[in-house]
Scaffold this active site. Structure first.
Site, PDB file in Angstrom:
ATOM      1  N   GLN A 109      57.608  61.749  32.835  1.00  0.00           N
ATOM      2  CA  GLN A 109      57.445  60.546  33.640  1.00  0.00           C
ATOM      3  C   GLN A 109      57.318  59.289  32.785  1.00  0.00           C
ATOM      4  OE1 GLN A 109      54.010  61.546  36.023  1.00  0.00           O
ATOM      5  NE2 GLN A 109      55.123  63.066  37.222  1.00  0.00           N
ATOM      6  N   HIS A 171      51.923  60.923  34.439  1.00  0.00           N
ATOM      7  CA  HIS A 171      50.939  59.973  34.958  1.00  0.00           C
ATOM      8  C   HIS A 171      50.707  58.789  34.019  1.00  0.00           C
ATOM      9  CE1 HIS A 171      49.053  63.290  37.742  1.00  0.00           C
ATOM     10  NE2 HIS A 171      50.373  63.145  37.895  1.00  0.00           N
ATOM     11  N   GLU A 264      47.241  57.326  48.324  1.00  0.00           N
ATOM     12  CA  GLU A 264      46.290  56.333  48.799  1.00  0.00           C
ATOM     13  C   GLU A 264      46.813  54.911  48.635  1.00  0.00           C
ATOM     14  OE1 GLU A 264      42.284  58.809  47.363  1.00  0.00           O
ATOM     15  OE2 GLU A 264      42.669  56.777  46.606  1.00  0.00           O
ATOM     16  N   TYR A 274      37.093  54.461  42.134  1.00  0.00           N
ATOM     17  CA  TYR A 274      37.921  54.953  43.234  1.00  0.00           C
ATOM     18  C   TYR A 274      37.935  56.480  43.337  1.00  0.00           C
ATOM     19  CZ  TYR A 274      38.848  50.242  44.365  1.00  0.00           C
ATOM     20  OH  TYR A 274      38.666  48.941  44.784  1.00  0.00           O
ATOM     21  N   TYR A 285      47.724  71.837  43.734  1.00  0.00           N
ATOM     22  CA  TYR A 285      49.115  72.258  43.887  1.00  0.00           C
ATOM     23  C   TYR A 285      49.228  73.775  44.016  1.00  0.00           C
ATOM     24  CZ  TYR A 285      50.822  67.578  42.752  1.00  0.00           C
ATOM     25  OH  TYR A 285      51.093  66.236  42.764  1.00  0.00           O
TER      26      TYR A 285
END
Length: 393
Positions: A109, A171, A264, A274, A285
């Site tokens: 990613q 991420h 979210e 958060y 998963y």
């Protein structure tokens, strides 16, 4: 009815191996021919709920267009996750490769991520980037800025190499947003080290705030607080994939990937936690097991909207254009997994009042979403397309 109109064909990539040029050119001609044939047969998508909208295809044949920003009313700077940037001209529908980018890690990613012109771009020319910077065998999300000189990126300056280096390739985040007080925000995900999102002694799982030149704002929440990084604005985030600052109401919105369920939308407030991974609205998963201690806990913020199942958001844009006055003040997010353009309506105090899923029949992973100078909505797909959505009137 949605009418998708094609404006351009696939574009060539440079090649450097003389012995392979004949084969390369033959393959390239085949690819270009196929692209032209497709462009001559515009597809139509029927959506009874939105009969007055049309989608125009502008460019195809790109990599994964991760970020986009207008550097003039007719020129669009596009970043691709593979580490390439291009300048697209909306007058003659040409695309040219830019030079001058740094070495980066384009794996998993990671890669060349977001791009945005700074709030003073007209006077100082600064363009802001996020990317995955190599650090030995690891990679860290980095905020940088540079200028554009013709087809060359110049004056490259890393503003913050975040303390997020791991050997993982997931991420990284990372979108960019600006307020009107001289600050830039950007986020980083948990980098596969989920518990570190609750450890503000590093930048993992945080949204950060800097001055436009990369220096530290004196009013950041953890400035000079022992054991916490000065750059952090909020923490406990899993993987923020979109950010939008509402200049009118002075508030920052973020959208982030949950695990299996639990994406979210958050109103990002100064110094707040958060919750990830202590609280979550998603599951593991590998099985139907809740993550953490539950979906809420005192001292941890609740999202303004949760998506179950996950849509896998790829971006966030606050619409403030004239082309769709009925959508003014709405949030738009590209959906990667559920493949649509997600529209969220908000009340004056920020409460979510409705959701609409546009372009579901389009069946494309929608990545970047921005508003153009003309008020149209420009978006990219992971299949390498740039399109725009406007009123069919």
């Amino acid at each position: 009815m949605f009418v998708i109109t094609c404006h351009s064909r696939s574009h060539c990539h440079p090649f450097y191996r003389p012995k392979c040029r004949l084969v390369y050119c033959a393959l390239l001609l085949c690819a270009l021919f196929a692209g032209v044939a497709a462009a001559q047969q515009p597809a139509q998508i029927i959506d009874q709920a939105n009969p007055d909208i049309r989608v125009e295809q502008l460019f195809t044949g790109l990599g994964v267009p991760w970020g986009m920003t207008f550097v003039s009313p007719q020129r669009l700077l596009i970043t691709e996750r593979n580490g390439q940037a291009r300048l697209a001209d909306l007058e003659n529908f040409s695309v040219k490769v830019l030079t001058g980018l740094p070495v980066l890690v384009a794996e998993g990613q990671g890669g060349l991520l977001d791009v945005k012109t700074g709030p003073d771009y007209a006077s100082d020319g600064w363009i802001y980037f996020t990317y995955s910077k190599p650090l030995n065998d690891e990679a860290a999300t980095t905020l940088a800025r540079a200028r554009l000189d013709g087809l060359q990126i110049v004056d490259w300056e890393d503003l913050l190499v975040t303390d997020t280096a791991t050997s993982g390739r997931q991420h990284f985040g990372s979108r960019i947003a600006f307020d009107d007080h001289g600050h830039v925000f950007f986020g980083v995900g948990d980098r596969g080290e989920r518990d570190e999102a609750q450890n503000p002694s590093n930048h993992i799982g945080t949204i950060m705030r800097l001055n436009l030149d990369g220096s530290l704002p004196a009013d950041n929440p953890f400035i000079r607080e022992a054991g916490k990084r000065d750059e952090i604005w909020s923490f406990g985030h899993r993987n923020p994939q979109g950010m939008a600052y509402d200049l009118q109401r002075q508030r920052l919105w973020s959208i982030e990937h949950g695990p299996r369920g639990g994406d979210e939308i958050n109103l990002v407030l100064k110094g707040r936690n958060y919750g990830w991974p202590v609280i979550s609205h998603g599951k593991e998963y590998w099985g139907p097991l809740a993550i953490g201690e539950g979906s809420s806990k005192p001292g941890m913020e609740q999202p303004y909207k949760v998506y179950i199942p996950s849509i896998a958001p790829g971006s966030l844009m606050l619409y403030q254009g004239d082309a769709f006055p009925e959508w003014y003040g709405n949030l738009f997010a590209g959906a990667l997994k559920l493949r649509h353009l997600n529209r969220i309506s908000l009340s004056a105090n920020g409460e979510v009042t409705g959701e609409e899923r546009l372009l579901e029949d389009f069946q494309e992973r929608i990545r970047a979403v921005i508003q153009g100078p003309d008020g149209w909505i420009y978006f990219s797909t992971d299949s390498g397309r740039i399109l725009r959505l406007g009123p069919d009137r």
